[in-house]
Write a protein that holds these residues in place. Sequence first.
Motif, short mmCIF file in Angstrom:
data_model
loop_
_atom_site.label_atom_id
_atom_site.label_comp_id
_atom_site.label_asym_id
_atom_site.label_seq_id
_atom_site.Cartn_x
_atom_site.Cartn_y
_atom_site.Cartn_z
N MET A 1 0.85 -1.18 0.00
CA MET A 1 0.00 0.00 0.00
C MET A 1 0.90 1.25 0.00
N PRO A 2 0.68 2.19 -0.91
CA PRO A 2 1.51 3.39 -0.94
C PRO A 2 1.18 4.34 0.22
N LYS A 3 2.10 5.26 0.45
CA LYS A 3 1.89 6.24 1.51
C LYS A 3 0.72 7.16 1.16
N MET A 4 0.06 7.67 2.17
CA MET A 4 -1.00 8.65 1.98
C MET A 4 -0.34 10.01 1.79
N LYS A 5 -0.65 10.68 0.71
CA LYS A 5 -0.07 11.99 0.43
C LYS A 5 -1.00 13.10 0.88
N THR A 6 -0.41 14.19 1.36
CA THR A 6 -1.22 15.36 1.70
C THR A 6 -1.57 16.10 0.42
N LYS A 7 -2.66 16.84 0.46
CA LYS A 7 -3.05 17.67 -0.69
C LYS A 7 -2.09 18.86 -0.74
#
Length: 65
Positions: A1-7
């Motif tokens: 699962m890839p990292k969650m990116k901030t907007k």
Amino acid sequence: MPKMKTKSSAKKRFKLTGSGKIKRKHAFKSHILTKKSKKRKLALTHSTLVHASDVNSIKEQLRLK
């Protein structure tokens, strides 16, 4: 699962205060300033806090929740 990116747009527009509230700047201060009063322009200069109804949405964009 890839990292969650901030907007990216959110991280440019909002900052966290020391107490955990979210700070923002006022809009309508970039151009067409001749018709705006000095009092109005001065008030738009100062930053303010994000409204309580928008906090959850912004925290989600900044990946704070």
